[in-house]
Design a protein around this motif. Structure first.
Motif, PDB file in Angstrom:
ATOM      1  N   SER A 160       0.741  -1.158   0.127  1.00  6.74           N
ATOM      2  CA  SER A 160       0.058  -0.126  -0.051  1.00  6.74           C
ATOM      3  C   SER A 160       0.700   1.366   0.125  1.00  6.74           C
ATOM      4  O   SER A 160       1.792   0.930   0.657  1.00  6.74           O
ATOM      5  N   GLN A 193      -5.880   4.238   3.414  1.00 10.73           N
ATOM      6  CA  GLN A 193      -5.095   3.335   2.584  1.00 10.73           C
ATOM      7  C   GLN A 193      -6.003   1.122   2.631  1.00 10.73           C
ATOM      8  O   GLN A 193      -6.046   1.394   3.753  1.00 10.73           O
ATOM      9  N   VAL A 195      -6.642  -2.176   1.976  1.00  7.68           N
ATOM     10  CA  VAL A 195      -6.179  -3.224   1.077  1.00  7.68           C
ATOM     11  C   VAL A 195      -7.092  -4.679   2.007  1.00  7.68           C
ATOM     12  O   VAL A 195      -7.703  -4.564   2.255  1.00  7.68           O
TER      13      VAL A 195
END
Length: 235
Positions: A160, A193, A195
């Motif tokens: 990321s 972020q 993921v």
């Protein structure tokens, strides 16, 4: 004519003296190397999981990670007023250690927990402005305000890329000639972020010894704090 020449000579001498008085030991380009200690602090914004395509309650638990780092920087300082400078620079940092974390939840009354996930910092970079103030004859106290990015490996292989802002505070001292030592502290705050990953795990949800498909997704924020010491050269 002699009178005008005398005045012109005096002006040139005074101008040269003023420029010399304003120039600091750190005016110009520099390069430096540092080593230090850093801590990454993740913040879990949200997490989700699914069992064979069906959403289930999920919780993510992520701890701080501490490790040694090495960094290299280049930049330039310019005098803007007597005793004050403004600099611009860029730096690149390597270092990080793996930190395990878990995804947990409950499927039809059966609790599952997986500790096979981890995150690890790969690298970071920083582009900054640096207002500074001369201390004594060979010292420099400075601030750093910048744009920073970092890459973290998460789960087992996914990476990321985070971006955010950075703040720093430091001090440099000339040792000899253009050689100097420095110490500083830096903070970076990165945006969120998301993921995702999937795995075949034994949850026991569809029978003893059954292997089912679990998918997990997590949205996390990240911040870092580091302390650096090192040496540099002012060209």
């Amino acid at each position: 004519m002699y009178f005008y020449k005398s005045i012109l000579g005096s002006v040139l001498i005074l101008s040269a003296g003023a420029v010399h008085a304003q120039a600091s030991s750190f005016n110009g380009a520099f390069g430096q190397l540092g080593i230090g200690y850093e801590q990454s602090s993740p913040s879990s914004v949200s997490s989700s999981a699914a069992f064979n395509g069906y959403a289930i309650p999920a919780n993510s638990s992520m701890g701080n990670s501490s490790y040694l780092i090495g960094t290299g920087s280049v930049g330039y300082y310019a005098d803007i007023a007597k005793g004050y400078l403004l600099g611009v620079g860029a730096e690149y940092t390597l270092g990080g250690s793996a930190q395990n974390y878990t995804e947990s939840g409950s499927i039809r009354g059966t609790t599952y927990s997986s500790g096979n996930y981890y995150y690890q910092k790969n690298y970071s970079y920083n582009i900054f402005l640096s207002p500074a103030m001369v201390v004594g004859t060979n010292g420099l106290a400075y601030l750093k305000v910048g744009y920073s990015g970092a890459q973290y490996k998460q789960f087992t292989s996914l990476s990321s890329n985070y971006t955010g802002y950075s703040l720093g505070l430091g001090y440099k001292q000339i040792i000899s000639g253009g050689l100097y030592g420095f110490g500083e502290v830096n903070y970076a705050n990165y945006g969120n972020q998301t993921v995702s990953t999937s795995a075949r795990v034994n949850t026991g949800a569809t029978g003893t010894g059954a292997v089912d498909t679990l998918t997990a997704s997590g949205t996390n924020g990240m911040s870092t704090l580091n302390f650096l010491v090192g040496v540099g050269y002012k060209f």
